[in-house]
Design a protein around this motif. Structure first.
Motif, PDB file in Angstrom:
ATOM      1  N   SER A   1      37.710  35.469  69.586  1.00  0.00           N
ATOM      2  CA  SER A   1      37.239  34.908  68.313  1.00  0.00           C
ATOM      3  C   SER A   1      35.707  34.868  68.289  1.00  0.00           C
ATOM      4  CB  SER A   1      37.794  33.499  68.101  1.00  0.00           C
ATOM      5  OG  SER A   1      39.199  33.527  68.029  1.00  0.00           O
TER       6      SER A   1
ATOM      7  N   GLN B   1      41.830  32.593  62.226  1.00  0.00           N
ATOM      8  CA  GLN B   1      42.984  32.327  63.084  1.00  0.00           C
ATOM      9  C   GLN B   1      43.995  31.384  62.421  1.00  0.00           C
ATOM     10  OE1 GLN B   1      41.691  31.859  67.059  1.00  0.00           O
ATOM     11  NE2 GLN B   1      43.695  31.355  67.858  1.00  0.00           N
TER      12      GLN B   1
ATOM     13  N   ASP C   1      42.012  37.621  62.813  1.00  0.00           N
ATOM     14  CA  ASP C   1      42.057  36.851  64.064  1.00  0.00           C
ATOM     15  C   ASP C   1      43.457  36.251  64.235  1.00  0.00           C
ATOM     16  OD1 ASP C   1      41.466  35.605  66.388  1.00  0.00           O
ATOM     17  OD2 ASP C   1      39.778  34.434  65.624  1.00  0.00           O
ATOM     18  N   GLU C   2      44.216  36.827  65.146  1.00  0.00           N
ATOM     19  CA  GLU C   2      45.587  36.366  65.446  1.00  0.00           C
ATOM     20  C   GLU C   2      46.411  36.165  64.169  1.00  0.00           C
ATOM     21  OE1 GLU C   2      46.587  35.229  68.751  1.00  0.00           O
ATOM     22  OE2 GLU C   2      44.679  34.936  69.778  1.00  0.00           O
TER      23      GLU C   2
HETATM   24 MG   LIG Z   1      40.766  33.032  69.201  1.00  0.00          MG
END
Ligand SMILES: [Mg+2]
Ligand SMILES: Nc1ncnc2c1ncn2[C@@H]1O[C@H](COP(=O)(O)OP(=O)(O)O)[C@@H](O)[C@H]1O
Length: 249
Positions: free
Chosen positions: A41, A85, A164-165
């Motif tokens: 991240s 995320q 992000d994820e």
């Molecule tokens: Mg992360």
């Protein structure tokens, strides 16, 4: 093209990124994998200038992010959308209000822009019906929340999308639907994507190339086929989804 050059960053006195060299090529989907807490991240945030490197440089279409003035950083950010995320929807805004945030400021005031049409098109891309536009984030399921975050990411047709994820926290069915959407968006919109994920299966499905980040460095970089045929046993354990070590180099 995004060029990351000898990038170093320490946080809390601890080196997180320790000399990252990585290019994101035009039109590709680059997947970044690596253990939790390894700096994935933090690396994405450098691309949009939310972190400044201690050393090294990062260029977006030839413009240095750390050395950009206010005007240049706005230009860089206008080319990039970022799926955070946790989806990061604004609780007090409706779905429509959240999706509109994906458009440049003042965009909807222009006579040549039909924002309603752009929002409806973005919803169509992520398979949501227009009746969700009035809802608040608290009224959405986890899978729908991710879809709204994806709609916000594509509404402005930015050149780069950073994910992000995107499937973390979703059940396997919703996770595979989101992966299908990411692949569909790449084909439909032709954007260049950087996808951070823990999920080995989705990495292999989505990636043109995979970069494995561990201990502050890129440990491996190549096409899914190249990584699969690598003879590095640590890497093979990491990439084997049946292994208890999968996702943890
Ligand atoms: Mg992360
Ligand atoms: N704003 C911050 N301030 C201090 N440390 C941070 C900050 N953001 C992240 N870190 C630390 O940097 C490391 C990498 O974090 P992160 O990039 O979030 O990992 P991940 O690979 O799981 O995305 C972690 O040790 C984390 O605690």
């Amino acid at each position: 093209m995004i060029e990351i050059r000898s990038l170093k960053k320490s946080l809390g006195g601890k080196p997180v990124l320790d000399g990252i060299d990585l290019d994101v090529l035009e039109g590709e989907s680059l997947v970044i994998m690596g253990p939790s807490g390894t700096g994935k991240s933090v690396l994405l945030k450098h691309i949009v200038g939310l972190f400044d490197p201690d050393e090294g440089d990062l260029l977006v279409d030839g413009m240095s992010v750390p050395r950009a003035d206010g005007h240049t950083i706005r230009e860089i950010r206008s080319r990039i959308s970022y799926v955070f995320q946790n989806s990061a929807l604004f609780d007090s805004l409706t779905v429509e209000g959240n999706i509109l945030l994906g458009l440049p400021e003042d965009h909807c005031g222009r006579p040549d822009v039909d924002c309603d049409k752009l929002v409806l098109k973005a919803l169509e891309h992520v398979n949501l019906e227009p009746d969700v536009l009035r809802l608040l984030p608290a009224e959405l399921s986890g899978g729908m929340t991710k879809r709204v975050a994806l709609a916000r990411a594509v509404v402005g047709h930015q050149k780069y999308i950073l994910y992000d994820e995107p499937t973390t926290g979703l059940d396997p069915l919703n996770a595979s639907k989101i992966n299908e959407l990411i692949a569909h968006l790449k084909n439909e919109i032709g954007s260049t994507s950087v996808i951070v994920t823990h999920d080995v299966d989705s990495a292999f499905n989505l990636a043109d190339r995979i970069a494995v980040l561990s201990d502050g460095k890129i440990r491996a970089l190549g096409t899914p086929e190249e990584l699969r045929s690598s003879s590095d046993p640590g890497l093979q354990r990491f990439l084997d989804p049946t292994s208890a070590l999968a996702g943890a180099v």
